[in-house]
Design a protein around this motif. Sequence first.
Motif: not given
Length: 400
Positions: A71-78, A209-219, A329-336, A342-344
């Motif tokens: 929820l925190g990620g969703t609210l942060t994006d909004k 792009k949505s983090a939920y559709l990022d296959g690389y990030y899911w791995v 740091a990888i997560a923060m870079e990917r979130s861009k 969503e990413y964080m």
Amino acid sequence: MKKLYTNYIDSFKGLSKEVWWLALITLINRAGTMVIPFLSLYLKNDVGLTFENVGVVMSCFGAGSLIGSWLGGTLTDKFGYYKVMLFSLFTSGILFILLQFLHDYYSICAGIFILMIVADCFRPAAFVALIAYSKPENKTRSVTLIRLAINLGFSAGPALGGIIITSLGYIGLFWVDGLTCVLASILLLMVLNPKKARVMDSSKNENPKSAYLDGYYWVFISAMVLFGFCFVQYFSTVPVYYSDAYKLSEFKIGLLLAMNGFLIFAFEMPLIKYLEKLKYSKIIYVIFGLILVGLSFLLLNVFSWVGILIIGMLLMTLGEMIAFPFSNAIAMERSKRGKQGEYMALYSIAFSISHIFAHNFGMHSIANNGYIFTWNTITGIAVLGMVLLFILKRITITNK
């Protein structure tokens, strides 16, 4: 000695004042959540719940944490990270104070669940704030500073909590917990108001792009779940092993766990600064960290010498010091590339999932299969996490 001191101080240079303020707010917030280590004792001794009921309440704690991270990620994006952090700190402070008035089993389950949803909204919002307040070249060290604040908070919190319980009882603990969260929200309002705070990194993807559709990030997140699954054993099953297999007293077990916090406080920041100079990829460092954590469990089965407990704790701590900052740091870079909240949030959720399942798995495995089987299984889980990270390492740059 002077050179060591100079290098240590230099490792903190270059970080923005906003990052320092965020670290202080995190320190106050984490030190303030001193009720958490004593929650089980409070529910058992003061409220009178059974062990089974306490277990369910702690499951509600973990489930609330997971939902709060999402929820925190969703609210942060909004709404943006500032508003979410302010809401989370202030509201969780009020909820901590109100929690003392719940005495019915079901109301306590609901209260803990709601409290953790609100409280853990803070984490993904704080990560996104860290992205904004850090220069690109300082992001890993900025994460490390926040980790230092969290570790100091977790170290100071239980000690202060014990003093408060002795002098004021559990009721005083809820009041202090709540008021420190409110204090942290007031400090946030004063020093990190968007009108005052400087944004160092404002780059945003025009077509997020949505983090939920990022296959690389899911791995990557799957590997973090496995890493967390191994790591959290050191704060649940491993202390039991110290007591059962080596008959260590609570005092000696406490010293081993305290060594973890001290080493992180003393060496993590200069270690990260040194490793950054070596110019290896961040994912290689995360793999190396996971290797060290897995090795710490393997050695417990290979040697029966009591000194291996210290070596194991050293390996786990070193692995933690390397893996956490660089994976963050990888997560923060990917979130861009997409919706940063969503990413964080997914990064935070990875460790929430570990907390929900890992402790329970470890305890049941020890009861049914013994320590040797359990430590071998945990080592195997670490190896699986490494395999996933090696797969990511081989993915071409075009997929990043």
